[in-house]
Each structure stands twice: as structure tokens, then as C-alpha cells.
Design a protein around this motif. Structure first.
Motif, PDB file in Angstrom:
ATOM      1  N   ILE A 108       0.843  -1.199   0.000  1.00 48.06           N
ATOM      2  CA  ILE A 108       0.000   0.000   0.000  1.00 48.06           C
ATOM      3  C   ILE A 108       0.878   1.249   0.000  1.00 48.06           C
ATOM      4  O   ILE A 108       0.657   2.178  -0.772  1.00 48.06           O
ATOM      5  N   ALA A 109       1.894   1.245   0.856  1.00 44.86           N
ATOM      6  CA  ALA A 109       2.796   2.397   0.954  1.00 44.86           C
ATOM      7  C   ALA A 109       3.995   2.030   1.812  1.00 44.86           C
ATOM      8  O   ALA A 109       3.965   1.067   2.583  1.00 44.86           O
ATOM      9  N   ALA A 110       5.053   2.806   1.663  1.00 47.17           N
ATOM     10  CA  ALA A 110       6.213   2.675   2.537  1.00 47.17           C
ATOM     11  C   ALA A 110       5.957   3.470   3.810  1.00 47.17           C
ATOM     12  O   ALA A 110       5.063   4.329   3.861  1.00 47.17           O
ATOM     13  N   LEU A 111       6.724   3.177   4.842  1.00 45.99           N
ATOM     14  CA  LEU A 111       6.661   3.956   6.080  1.00 45.99           C
ATOM     15  C   LEU A 111       7.880   4.864   6.230  1.00 45.99           C
ATOM     16  O   LEU A 111       7.790   5.931   6.811  1.00 45.99           O
ATOM     17  N   GLU A 112       9.008   4.410   5.693  1.00 48.34           N
ATOM     18  CA  GLU A 112      10.240   5.182   5.764  1.00 48.34           C
ATOM     19  C   GLU A 112      11.352   4.463   5.009  1.00 48.34           C
ATOM     20  O   GLU A 112      11.210   3.309   4.621  1.00 48.34           O
ATOM     21  N   SER A 113      12.468   5.160   4.811  1.00 53.57           N
ATOM     22  CA  SER A 113      13.721   4.546   4.398  1.00 53.57           C
ATOM     23  C   SER A 113      14.678   4.688   5.574  1.00 53.57           C
ATOM     24  O   SER A 113      14.768   5.770   6.167  1.00 53.57           O
ATOM     25  N   MET A 114      15.379   3.588   5.914  1.00 53.02           N
ATOM     26  CA  MET A 114      16.147   3.574   7.156  1.00 53.02           C
ATOM     27  C   MET A 114      17.228   2.493   7.080  1.00 53.02           C
ATOM     28  O   MET A 114      16.966   1.383   6.615  1.00 53.02           O
ATOM     29  N   PRO A 115      18.461   2.775   7.513  1.00 52.14           N
ATOM     30  CA  PRO A 115      19.518   1.762   7.474  1.00 52.14           C
ATOM     31  C   PRO A 115      19.392   0.746   8.604  1.00 52.14           C
ATOM     32  O   PRO A 115      18.939   1.079   9.701  1.00 52.14           O
ATOM     33  N   GLU A 282      16.728  11.982  18.479  1.00 51.45           N
ATOM     34  CA  GLU A 282      17.902  11.781  17.624  1.00 51.45           C
ATOM     35  C   GLU A 282      17.629  10.699  16.572  1.00 51.45           C
ATOM     36  O   GLU A 282      18.036  10.838  15.408  1.00 51.45           O
ATOM     37  N   LEU A 283      16.930   9.638  16.955  1.00 48.91           N
ATOM     38  CA  LEU A 283      16.578   8.579  16.008  1.00 48.91           C
ATOM     39  C   LEU A 283      15.616   9.097  14.945  1.00 48.91           C
ATOM     40  O   LEU A 283      15.765   8.803  13.754  1.00 48.91           O
ATOM     41  N   ILE A 284      14.632   9.878  15.385  1.00 46.35           N
ATOM     42  CA  ILE A 284      13.612  10.378  14.464  1.00 46.35           C
ATOM     43  C   ILE A 284      14.205  11.353  13.451  1.00 46.35           C
ATOM     44  O   ILE A 284      13.819  11.359  12.276  1.00 46.35           O
ATOM     45  N   THR A 285      15.144  12.175  13.893  1.00 48.25           N
ATOM     46  CA  THR A 285      15.708  13.220  13.035  1.00 48.25           C
ATOM     47  C   THR A 285      17.031  12.817  12.388  1.00 48.25           C
ATOM     48  O   THR A 285      17.688  13.649  11.756  1.00 48.25           O
ATOM     49  N   ASP A 286      17.418  11.557  12.530  1.00 41.71           N
ATOM     50  CA  ASP A 286      18.652  11.055  11.911  1.00 41.71           C
ATOM     51  C   ASP A 286      18.656  11.411  10.426  1.00 41.71           C
ATOM     52  O   ASP A 286      17.692  11.157   9.705  1.00 41.71           O
ATOM     53  N   GLU A 287      19.746  11.997   9.947  1.00 45.12           N
ATOM     54  CA  GLU A 287      19.823  12.437   8.551  1.00 45.12           C
ATOM     55  C   GLU A 287      19.759  11.272   7.557  1.00 45.12           C
ATOM     56  O   GLU A 287      19.466  11.480   6.372  1.00 45.12           O
ATOM     57  N   ASN A 290      14.490   8.735   6.236  1.00 45.59           N
ATOM     58  CA  ASN A 290      13.549   9.525   5.457  1.00 45.59           C
ATOM     59  C   ASN A 290      12.146   8.987   5.694  1.00 45.59           C
ATOM     60  O   ASN A 290      11.819   7.878   5.283  1.00 45.59           O
ATOM     61  N   TRP A 291      11.325   9.764   6.406  1.00 53.48           N
ATOM     62  CA  TRP A 291       9.937   9.378   6.660  1.00 53.48           C
ATOM     63  C   TRP A 291       9.128   9.688   5.404  1.00 53.48           C
ATOM     64  O   TRP A 291       8.934  10.857   5.046  1.00 53.48           O
ATOM     65  N   THR A 292       8.649   8.668   4.720  1.00 50.33           N
ATOM     66  CA  THR A 292       7.977   8.862   3.440  1.00 50.33           C
ATOM     67  C   THR A 292       7.128   7.641   3.080  1.00 50.33           C
ATOM     68  O   THR A 292       7.444   6.523   3.496  1.00 50.33           O
ATOM     69  N   THR A 293       6.077   7.869   2.297  1.00 49.84           N
ATOM     70  CA  THR A 293       5.262   6.760   1.789  1.00 49.84           C
ATOM     71  C   THR A 293       5.809   6.241   0.470  1.00 49.84           C
ATOM     72  O   THR A 293       5.314   5.240  -0.054  1.00 49.84           O
ATOM     73  N   THR A 294       6.825   6.885  -0.080  1.00 52.64           N
ATOM     74  CA  THR A 294       7.395   6.506  -1.374  1.00 52.64           C
ATOM     75  C   THR A 294       8.308   5.292  -1.245  1.00 52.64           C
ATOM     76  O   THR A 294       9.282   5.335  -0.489  1.00 52.64           O
ATOM     77  N   PRO A 295       8.049   4.207  -1.964  1.00 49.93           N
ATOM     78  CA  PRO A 295       8.937   3.034  -1.936  1.00 49.93           C
ATOM     79  C   PRO A 295      10.298   3.389  -2.547  1.00 49.93           C
ATOM     80  O   PRO A 295      10.370   4.066  -3.570  1.00 49.93           O
ATOM     81  N   GLU A 296      11.351   2.931  -1.917  1.00 52.98           N
ATOM     82  CA  GLU A 296      12.705   3.264  -2.369  1.00 52.98           C
ATOM     83  C   GLU A 296      13.604   2.029  -2.304  1.00 52.98           C
ATOM     84  O   GLU A 296      13.612   1.306  -1.321  1.00 52.98           O
ATOM     85  N   GLY A 297      14.347   1.788  -3.369  1.00 55.14           N
ATOM     86  CA  GLY A 297      15.289   0.673  -3.388  1.00 55.14           C
ATOM     87  C   GLY A 297      14.626  -0.694  -3.341  1.00 55.14           C
ATOM     88  O   GLY A 297      15.208  -1.652  -2.822  1.00 55.14           O
ATOM     89  N   ILE A 298      13.435  -0.812  -3.913  1.00 55.45           N
ATOM     90  CA  ILE A 298      12.713  -2.088  -3.898  1.00 55.45           C
ATOM     91  C   ILE A 298      13.261  -3.051  -4.951  1.00 55.45           C
ATOM     92  O   ILE A 298      13.413  -4.251  -4.699  1.00 55.45           O
ATOM     93  N   LEU A 299      13.574  -2.542  -6.134  1.00 48.81           N
ATOM     94  CA  LEU A 299      13.963  -3.409  -7.246  1.00 48.81           C
ATOM     95  C   LEU A 299      15.242  -4.214  -7.010  1.00 48.81           C
ATOM     96  O   LEU A 299      15.328  -5.353  -7.478  1.00 48.81           O
ATOM     97  N   PRO A 300      16.261  -3.694  -6.307  1.00 51.45           N
ATOM     98  CA  PRO A 300      17.421  -4.547  -6.016  1.00 51.45           C
ATOM     99  C   PRO A 300      17.045  -5.797  -5.221  1.00 51.45           C
ATOM    100  O   PRO A 300      17.617  -6.879  -5.436  1.00 51.45           O
ATOM    101  N   TYR A 301      16.075  -5.655  -4.316  1.00 52.48           N
ATOM    102  CA  TYR A 301      15.600  -6.812  -3.562  1.00 52.48           C
ATOM    103  C   TYR A 301      14.864  -7.790  -4.487  1.00 52.48           C
ATOM    104  O   TYR A 301      15.031  -9.009  -4.385  1.00 52.48           O
ATOM    105  N   VAL A 302      14.036  -7.250  -5.380  1.00 56.61           N
ATOM    106  CA  VAL A 302      13.307  -8.101  -6.334  1.00 56.61           C
ATOM    107  C   VAL A 302      14.287  -8.883  -7.186  1.00 56.61           C
ATOM    108  O   VAL A 302      14.143 -10.099  -7.380  1.00 56.61           O
ATOM    109  N   GLU A 303      15.284  -8.188  -7.715  1.00 57.31           N
ATOM    110  CA  GLU A 303      16.268  -8.832  -8.594  1.00 57.31           C
ATOM    111  C   GLU A 303      17.002  -9.954  -7.874  1.00 57.31           C
ATOM    112  O   GLU A 303      17.129 -11.058  -8.400  1.00 57.31           O
TER     113      GLU A 303
END
Length: 332
Positions: A108-115, A282-287, A290-303
């Protein structure tokens, strides 16, 4: 035999006599442990889904469940005991590939991008090549969690082709809170943990722990950590509820960005944590987050997952994995 002719008027009366299919009045949602589920925590604690549903003229209630891994959520989703699942990319792709010819479960959506970090308390382990049968690596779900998939991808990248499963035998399924306690307590066979915020940051504050692997380095850049997903039937049959969910999610993410101090306070009250307010902020504002609904870096996992046989279908378009709820975003 008598024949009856349906005029346009009678046909219209017949059609209007059949009420439209009502949308659900209760939504069952689930989340896991960690700051990565902050958007869902805010939706629950602030009643945002109920609020957006009410604005659309719907009376809606919510039921919140807690799981320690995405695989358990998928089982609940398949057995109709859950409407909205949440978790890492691995469990989503697994259930997406498995249900393409039937339930058609999608994101449905992403929640964030996070290491994500692989942390160990063994000073002899400085790279993946140093792990052996004396080590036990705790992660949410063996072979299916995003941590397990990233570990395989890291093994292939750092140890060489054909070595993607080199560390699988050393992994153990365990929820993040238990894994942290087991590793840091020193009385368990667990001496490594592929975790998530805030657990990995808490572990690294101990001088006896250090980072072995960083998921952003494995992927070659930022990637989505957590997402939400559901069955196609739920999304198709509940367009207003789905719109309310997206509205609630967007509001919660905007709140996180605009009010990190208050978001930290709400999360601390909702979760059992020994983190200080400053540490949570500090965790929330970590540079790197990225708090976002946009999916990011999904295709490397698919591949990787399709090439290694973890899933039997593949795609080169990330939109195939998601409902139209995020199709207009700049995903990847």
C-alpha cells in the motif's frame, strides 16, 4: 409461459433496490517493534484512521495487533485474521510473489527509508567472513525477513558469487527486544543481532559491541525498511477506507517531520523503552532516515530474490508490487 419485459424504469428500480456493498466498519492492523513503525504508532495513538474515516462519512473502528516478524503477519493475512500487515521488504515480496495468481497481495505504501545494522559483541568478527559455526545471528525471521535477505545479499557481495547462503545456518528467528537482551546479556548463544532502530543504536552504545554490516552499503544507497500491505479484495472493496488510511499515514508522517519532539513523546509513552527523550528525537531526526510513503530501493531486492529462487516471479517496474495508492510517487 409468461414473458416479462424489463423497461428502463423497472430495471433502474431493480438496480437501486440492491444496496452498494458496504465497506468494513472495523480494520485490523498490525505492527512490529521499533521506531520504524512510528507512523503507525501515531495513527493508533492519535486515532488518525478513525478521524479521516469520519471526515469521509464513515464510522470506523480499529483493532491493533503486534507481531515479531513479517512472516507471522502474512499467515494472519492469508487466514483472514488481519487486514493490514506491516513489515520489511522481504516479507512483502515473498507474499506478493506467492499470491499473484489468487489473492494478489500488494504493498500500500512505505513507512520510511532507514539503514539496518548487523551488530556483534564478538571482537574477533570484523566482517562477514569471520562468522563461523560458533556464532548465532538473531533476526526477525530466518530467510524471509528484510534482515535475512540483506544478509544474503551482503554475503554474496562481500564473500563472492554462490556464497549468498553462507551465513544462513548461523541465523536464528527472534524478535528485536529479545535478541537485544540475549546478545547484550552475554549469557546466551546469541552473539550477533541484525536488528533495526532503536535496538541497533542501543547496542552500539555498549563498548563491547560493534557494527559489522550496514544495509545501505549492501544496497548501494538508501532503501525502504518498512511498508504496509494488504489483499487486493480489501483495497478494491474498501476504497474510502483505503483513502482514509493513506490520509492518516500522510498526516502521521507530516507530524513526525514537523513535530519530532512531540512524536518522540507519544512513541515513548506507547512503547516500553528505556531510551531518553533526546535519544528518541535523535533517532527520528537522523539524517539517514527519510519518513515517506514513497517506496525506495525495492527493485534490487526483487532482482536478488528472483535470481536466488526466493521468489518465482520478477518485475522491472516497482509499481507492479504496489497498489495505485503510491503509483504517482517517484519510487524505485
Amino acid at each position: 409461459m409468461k414473458h416479462f419485459k424489463l423497461t428502463a424504469l423497472t430495471l433502474g428500480l431493480v438496480m437501486t433496490a440492491v444496496p452498494a456493498l458496504a465497506e468494513v466498519t472495523t480494520v485490523r492492523l498490525a505492527k512490529q517493534f521499533g521506531i520504524g513503525y512510528l507512523p503507525l504508532t501515531l495513527i493508533e495513538e492519535q486515532g488518525l484512521l478513525e478521524k479521516h474515516a469520519q471526515e469521509a462519512g464513515l464510522e470506523l473502528s480499529t483493532e491493533w495487533l503486534r507481531f515479531t516478524g513479517g512472516s507471522g503477519m502474512n499467515e494472519a493475512l492469508l487466514s483472514d485474521n488481519l487486514d493490514i500487515a506491516s513489515g520489511g521488504v522481504g516479507p512483502l515480496l515473498t507474499i506478493w510473489a506467492r499470491t499473484q495468481n489468487n489473492m494478489q497481495i500488494k504493498g500500500i505504501a512505505a513507512l520510511e527509508s532507514m539503514p539496518l545494522y548487523l551488530v556483534t559483541t564478538d571482537p574477533e568478527v570484523q566482517s562477514l567472513a569471520d562468522f563461523n559455526s560458533s556464532h548465532k545471528i538473531a533476526l526477525p525471521a530466518v530467510k524471509t525477513s528484510i534482515q535475512a535477505i540483506t544478509l544474503q545479499m551482503g554475503a554474496e557481495k562481500l564473500l563472492g558469487e554462490g556464497q549468498h547462503g553462507a551465513l544462513d545456518a548461523f541465523t536464528v528467528s527472534m524478535g528485536h527486544p529479545d535478541a537485544q537482551l540475549a546478545m547484550m546479556g552475554g549469557q546466551s548463544e546469541i552473539n550477533a543481532h541484525f536488528g533495526a532502530p532503536p535496538f541497533q543504536q542501543q547496542e552500539l552504545k555498549d563498548e563491547g559491541a560493534h557494527k559489522v554490516l550496514d544495509s545501505f552499503e549492501v544496497l548501494g544507497g538508501p532503501h525502504t525498511f518498512n511498508l504496509i500491505w494488504a489483499k487486493n479484495d480489501f483495497i478494491e472493496n474498501n476504497p474510502q477506507v483505503t483513502a482514509a488510511l493513506m490520509g492518516a499515514l500522510e498526516e502521521s508522517i507530516a507530524f513526525i517531520k514537523e513535530n519530532p519532539e512531540e512524536a518522540a513523546r507519544i512513541w515513548a509513552e506507547a512503547e516500553a523503552t528505556n531510551l531518553t527523550h533526546e535519544e528518541i528525537v535523535e533517532l527520528i531526526t537522523d539524517e539517514r532516515v527519510n519518513w515517506t510513503t514513497t517506496p525506495e530501493g525495492i527493485l534490487p531486492y526483487v532482482e536478488y530474490m528472483s535470481r536466488s529462487g526466493l521468489i518465482t516471479v520478477s518485475t522491472e517496474d516497482w509499481r507492479d508490487i504496489f497498489f495505485e495508492t503510491v503509483h504517482d510517487t517517484d519510487g524505485s
